[in-house]
Scaffold this motif. Structure first.
Motif, PDB file in Angstrom:
ATOM      1  N   LYS A   1      29.212  35.013  35.883  1.00 20.93           N
ATOM      2  CA  LYS A   1      29.532  35.216  34.467  1.00 20.93           C
ATOM      3  C   LYS A   1      29.909  36.676  34.203  1.00 20.93           C
ATOM      4  O   LYS A   1      29.186  37.598  34.594  1.00 20.93           O
ATOM      5  CB  LYS A   1      28.335  34.818  33.590  1.00 20.93           C
ATOM      6  N   ASN A   2      31.056  36.870  33.554  1.00 22.33           N
ATOM      7  CA  ASN A   2      31.561  38.192  33.157  1.00 22.33           C
ATOM      8  C   ASN A   2      31.845  39.127  34.339  1.00 22.33           C
ATOM      9  O   ASN A   2      31.994  40.340  34.143  1.00 22.33           O
ATOM     10  CB  ASN A   2      30.578  38.892  32.194  1.00 22.33           C
ATOM     11  N   GLU A   3      31.926  38.576  35.547  1.00 21.32           N
ATOM     12  CA  GLU A   3      32.161  39.398  36.741  1.00 21.32           C
ATOM     13  C   GLU A   3      33.619  39.363  37.180  1.00 21.32           C
ATOM     14  O   GLU A   3      34.401  38.509  36.755  1.00 21.32           O
ATOM     15  CB  GLU A   3      31.272  38.909  37.894  1.00 21.32           C
ATOM     16  N   ARG A   4      33.948  40.285  38.071  1.00 20.76           N
ATOM     17  CA  ARG A   4      35.209  40.241  38.800  1.00 20.76           C
ATOM     18  C   ARG A   4      34.928  39.601  40.164  1.00 20.76           C
ATOM     19  O   ARG A   4      34.057  40.078  40.900  1.00 20.76           O
ATOM     20  CB  ARG A   4      35.770  41.643  39.001  1.00 20.76           C
TER      21      ARG A   4
ATOM     22  N   SER B   1      31.056  29.198  34.502  1.00 21.04           N
ATOM     23  CA  SER B   1      30.447  30.530  34.394  1.00 21.04           C
ATOM     24  C   SER B   1      31.307  31.529  33.626  1.00 21.04           C
ATOM     25  O   SER B   1      30.796  32.528  33.134  1.00 21.04           O
ATOM     26  CB  SER B   1      30.146  31.089  35.794  1.00 21.04           C
ATOM     27  N   ARG B   2      32.620  31.286  33.566  1.00 20.00           N
ATOM     28  CA  ARG B   2      33.541  32.136  32.806  1.00 20.00           C
ATOM     29  C   ARG B   2      33.489  33.598  33.250  1.00 20.00           C
ATOM     30  O   ARG B   2      33.128  34.496  32.472  1.00 20.00           O
ATOM     31  CB  ARG B   2      33.263  32.037  31.304  1.00 20.00           C
ATOM     32  N   PRO B   3      33.856  33.887  34.508  1.00 17.63           N
ATOM     33  CA  PRO B   3      33.949  35.287  34.928  1.00 17.63           C
ATOM     34  C   PRO B   3      35.017  36.037  34.143  1.00 17.63           C
ATOM     35  O   PRO B   3      35.870  35.425  33.482  1.00 17.63           O
ATOM     36  CB  PRO B   3      34.349  35.183  36.412  1.00 17.63           C
ATOM     37  N   GLU B   4      34.984  37.357  34.257  1.00 17.74           N
ATOM     38  CA  GLU B   4      36.043  38.167  33.651  1.00 17.74           C
ATOM     39  C   GLU B   4      37.385  37.856  34.321  1.00 17.74           C
ATOM     40  O   GLU B   4      38.402  37.678  33.651  1.00 17.74           O
ATOM     41  CB  GLU B   4      35.718  39.649  33.814  1.00 17.74           C
ATOM     42  N   LYS B   5      37.366  37.776  35.674  1.00 18.02           N
ATOM     43  CA  LYS B   5      38.595  37.526  36.435  1.00 18.02           C
ATOM     44  C   LYS B   5      38.238  36.985  37.808  1.00 18.02           C
ATOM     45  O   LYS B   5      37.273  37.438  38.428  1.00 18.02           O
ATOM     46  CB  LYS B   5      39.388  38.826  36.589  1.00 18.02           C
TER      47      LYS B   5
ATOM     48  N   ILE C   1      41.563  33.168  33.232  1.00 21.14           N
ATOM     49  CA  ILE C   1      40.489  33.665  34.099  1.00 21.14           C
ATOM     50  C   ILE C   1      40.957  33.794  35.551  1.00 21.14           C
ATOM     51  O   ILE C   1      40.651  34.778  36.218  1.00 21.14           O
ATOM     52  CB  ILE C   1      39.263  32.730  34.031  1.00 21.14           C
TER      53      ILE C   1
ATOM     54  N   ASP D   1      32.803  42.314  41.939  1.00 25.37           N
ATOM     55  CA  ASP D   1      31.353  42.176  41.807  1.00 25.37           C
ATOM     56  C   ASP D   1      30.825  41.084  42.737  1.00 25.37           C
ATOM     57  O   ASP D   1      29.634  41.060  43.067  1.00 25.37           O
ATOM     58  CB  ASP D   1      30.985  41.795  40.367  1.00 25.37           C
TER      59      ASP D   1
END
Length: 289
Positions: free
Chosen positions: A137-140, A159-163, A189, A207
């Motif tokens: 989540k929120n990770e690269r 999880s919706r990572p940043e990218k 994403i 990350d």
């Protein structure tokens, strides 16, 4: 009821039934010995059934295929699986029934489009795919061997990572990866990248890195580790003999990290599935300094 019972019980009527449903639909068409040889497991991908036919039934493959289609009326095609071959790990199959091998497979609220005769999809990796939907989540994230999106898609959907940079070498799998990104509406994403991950993997950007290929994954560890920021997490897959689980993959990760002046803290060790007799598919989770 014990695991080894040869019969199951109909809960509504109390009538013993064969433990293998194929025996029920083929009991009047095969000999007792042939019934005993029937496969007891198969894989269903969308409208396609994949099954291994034992030597004793090679002359009755059409009957087995017909039986499977009677069991699963929504399915349209049956493929006999033989082996996985080549750098792209492509399935070697024979069509036993039907002619459409491209299908949509739905799993854990993720849609995978693929050609089951040309692209591998292992249901034995289900729990690892589901696990990847709980991290990032929120990770690269870099998925170094993305395939059609096996691990990228559940992570992006849940999880919706940043990218996520999803790198794939096989043009066929890459095409399906691009289609699956659109089907699952995660274009914002996931960035699909066609090419060799040794050339396309960024340095010091991620990350989290997924190395979901098996066979010679250890050769790519320098690129996977180099991609990670300090404190980043590596998910490293390897096929390992029984006697070296988990010793060899842990050693491979630690030695590759040491060569870059880094250290690896082992966070988790997982047996994904039995890969072949005496060999396990395992995953090592490690945090890199």
């Amino acid at each position: 009821m014990g695991k080894n019972n040869s019969k199951l019980f109909n809960k509504n009527r109390g009538i013993p039934i064969p433990s293998n449903p194929l025996e029920t639909v083929l009991k009047d068409k095969l000999t007792p010995d042939e019934l005993k040889a029937l496969p007891r497991g198969w894989q269903i991908l969308g409208e396609v059934i994949l099954v291994h036919i034992p030597p004793a039934l090679q002359g009755k493959k059409a009957l087995v295929a017909d039986g499977l289609l009677r069991l699963y009326p929504r399915c349209r095609t049956v493929l006999e699986t033989r082996r996985i071959a080549g750098e792209y790990r492509q399935p070697i199959v024979e069509k036993l029934a039907g002619d459409r091998t491209e299908t949509l497979h739905k799993e854990n609220y993720v849609v995978y489009k693929l050609d089951a005769a040309r692209v591998m999809f292992s249901q034995g990796n289900f729990y690892e795919r589901r696990r990847m939907g709980t991290v990032g989540k929120n990770e690269r994230v870099v998925d170094m061997f993305a395939g059609i999106g096996y691990f990228t898609l559940p992570m992006a959907v849940h999880s919706r990572p940043e990218k996520i940079l999803a790198i794939e070498l096989n043009p066929l799998s890459y095409g399906y990866l691009c289609e699956n990104i659109a089907l699952n509406k995660v274009e914002g994403i996931v960035e699909p990248i066609l090419g060799d991950c040794r050339e396309k993997t960024p340095v010091g950007w991620a990350d989290r890195v997924i190395m979901g290929y098996v066979g010679k994954t250890q050769e790519y560890l320098p690129w996977g580790i180099r991609a990670l920021k300090p404190g980043g997490i590596l998910h490293y897959h390897e096929t390992t003999p029984d006697r070296l689980v988990f010793e060899r993959p842990i050693q491979n990760v630690k030695e590759a990290a040491k060569e870059q002046g880094r250290s690896a803290e082992i966070l988790n060790t997982i047996k994904v599935k039995k890969y072949s007799p005496g060999v396990w598919h395992v995953v090592i989770d490690a945090r890199l300094s």
